[in-house]
Write an enzyme that holds these catalytic residues in place. Structure first.
Site, PDB file in Angstrom:
ATOM      1  N   CYS A 177       0.752  -1.194   0.000  1.00 59.64           N
ATOM      2  CA  CYS A 177      -0.113  -0.052  -0.232  1.00 59.64           C
ATOM      3  C   CYS A 177       0.829   1.112  -0.141  1.00 59.64           C
ATOM      4  O   CYS A 177       2.120   1.239  -0.205  1.00 59.64           O
ATOM      5  CB  CYS A 177      -0.853  -0.013   1.230  1.00 59.64           C
ATOM      6  SG  CYS A 177      -0.060   0.208   2.757  1.00 59.64           S
ATOM      7  N   CYS A 219      15.202 -14.496   6.661  1.00 57.11           N
ATOM      8  CA  CYS A 219      14.921 -15.823   7.419  1.00 57.11           C
ATOM      9  C   CYS A 219      15.791 -16.548   6.953  1.00 57.11           C
ATOM     10  O   CYS A 219      16.266 -17.772   7.772  1.00 57.11           O
ATOM     11  CB  CYS A 219      13.593 -16.110   7.498  1.00 57.11           C
ATOM     12  SG  CYS A 219      12.880 -16.288   5.788  1.00 57.11           S
ATOM     13  N   HIS A 221       3.300  -5.024   1.972  1.00 55.42           N
ATOM     14  CA  HIS A 221       2.718  -5.905   2.740  1.00 55.42           C
ATOM     15  C   HIS A 221       3.431  -7.526   2.562  1.00 55.42           C
ATOM     16  O   HIS A 221       3.146  -8.076   3.434  1.00 55.42           O
ATOM     17  CB  HIS A 221       1.401  -6.096   2.212  1.00 55.42           C
ATOM     18  CG  HIS A 221       0.199  -5.040   2.685  1.00 55.42           C
ATOM     19  ND1 HIS A 221      -0.670  -5.207   3.372  1.00 55.42           N
ATOM     20  CD2 HIS A 221       0.720  -3.738   2.575  1.00 55.42           C
ATOM     21  CE1 HIS A 221      -1.182  -4.100   3.908  1.00 55.42           C
ATOM     22  NE2 HIS A 221      -0.595  -3.164   3.045  1.00 55.42           N
ATOM     23  N   TYR A 240      18.305 -19.883  15.891  1.00 46.70           N
ATOM     24  CA  TYR A 240      17.045 -19.869  16.348  1.00 46.70           C
ATOM     25  C   TYR A 240      17.021 -19.250  17.680  1.00 46.70           C
ATOM     26  O   TYR A 240      16.204 -18.544  18.400  1.00 46.70           O
ATOM     27  CB  TYR A 240      16.128 -21.015  16.150  1.00 46.70           C
ATOM     28  CG  TYR A 240      15.879 -21.263  14.722  1.00 46.70           C
ATOM     29  CD1 TYR A 240      14.751 -20.822  14.017  1.00 46.70           C
ATOM     30  CD2 TYR A 240      16.423 -22.125  14.118  1.00 46.70           C
ATOM     31  CE1 TYR A 240      14.329 -21.128  13.023  1.00 46.70           C
ATOM     32  CE2 TYR A 240      16.392 -22.537  12.888  1.00 46.70           C
ATOM     33  CZ  TYR A 240      15.123 -21.912  12.171  1.00 46.70           C
ATOM     34  OH  TYR A 240      15.063 -22.145  10.716  1.00 46.70           O
ATOM     35  N   ASN A 266      13.644 -13.218  24.730  1.00 41.21           N
ATOM     36  CA  ASN A 266      12.897 -14.527  25.312  1.00 41.21           C
ATOM     37  C   ASN A 266      13.715 -15.754  24.919  1.00 41.21           C
ATOM     38  O   ASN A 266      13.347 -16.285  24.092  1.00 41.21           O
ATOM     39  CB  ASN A 266      11.714 -14.381  24.444  1.00 41.21           C
ATOM     40  CG  ASN A 266      10.438 -15.276  25.111  1.00 41.21           C
ATOM     41  OD1 ASN A 266      10.801 -16.266  25.916  1.00 41.21           O
ATOM     42  ND2 ASN A 266       9.381 -14.932  24.977  1.00 41.21           N
TER      43      ASN A 266
END
Length: 232
Positions: free
Chosen positions: A56, A184, A61, A153, A162
């Site tokens: 957009c 990734c 996106h 990871y 975390n």
């Protein structure tokens, strides 16, 4: 309104002009919640096959390989240039700055990172998505794990404070909407195995991207590192 690349005249100089006019990079810019109903799209050629960009006016996106590509059919070719093949702009008057910036960024990526000044395109993330674990992982990965580096990871989980969330990091990678931009392919297992790229259907693409960036698979460590670092 669908227009081909020739009629739109999307050229490198046009993209560079858009880049110069935008001073704020995605990693420090907070996007408003996107309520757009129609998205612009663009397909570009690249050494790894056609790439589809959807955006957009606020930001991208999705960015990902277009077409039926698998490990069996993947045939990379560095002689293929990043060129606009098709462009679908919903507003015939407006231009899409994030798409132009993404084309420029991809062109720079596949031309050997000739310029360090090409900014990262804006990503359109909702307020909820920005603060979600998945969104934080995407943004941290894009910000801190650079070309020629890999991260496990587990270490990426530590980077988002975390350390026990390895599986959640894997889920964030499997749902990544921004191929290459949110890299990734630079996330590997702690035992140096590559992991499952695109649910295991495009592991050859991950291996090629890492090799293109200078990473030796046999020197992958569990820490952020340069490819010339020695495995311990």
């Amino acid at each position: 309104m669908r227009q081909d690349a020739e009629s739109r005249k999307i050229t490198l100089s046009e993209c560079e002009s858009s880049v110069r006019s935008q001073k704020t990079t995605m990693l420090t810019k907070a996007m408003p919640d996107c309520k757009c109903q129609l998205l612009d799209s663009c397909i570009v050629s690249s050494p790894i096959g056609n790439i589809k960009i959807r955006s957009c006016q606020e930001g991208l996106h999705s960015v990902g390989m277009d077409g039926n590509v698998s490990d069996e059919t993947f045939s990379p070719d560095l002689s293929v240039k990043v060129t606009v093949i098709s462009l679908d702009i919903t507003d015939s008057v407006a231009e899409n700055g994030p798409i132009e910036m993404c084309v420029t960024w991809l062109r720079n990526y596949f031309e050997g990172f000739q310029s360090s000044s090409v900014p990262f395109p804006s990503l359109c993330l909702s307020a909820t998505e920005r603060v979600s674990f998945r969104g934080r992982v995407w943004l941290k990965l894009a910000a801190e794990v650079k070309r020629g580096q890999v991260v496990s990871y587990g270490h990426l989980a530590k980077l988002v404070d975390n350390p026990k969330a390895c599986q959640a990091v894997g889920s964030a990678m499997s749902h990544n909407r921004f191929q290459i931009l949110v890299p990734c392919h630079r996330v590997v297992h702690a035992d140096s195995t590559l992991g499952m790229y695109a649910h295991g259907t495009l592991n050859s693409v991950k291996r090629w991207l890492l090799g293109y960036e200078g990473v030796d698979q046999f020197k992958i460590d569990i820490r952020l590192r340069r490819p010339d670092a020695r495995a311990r």
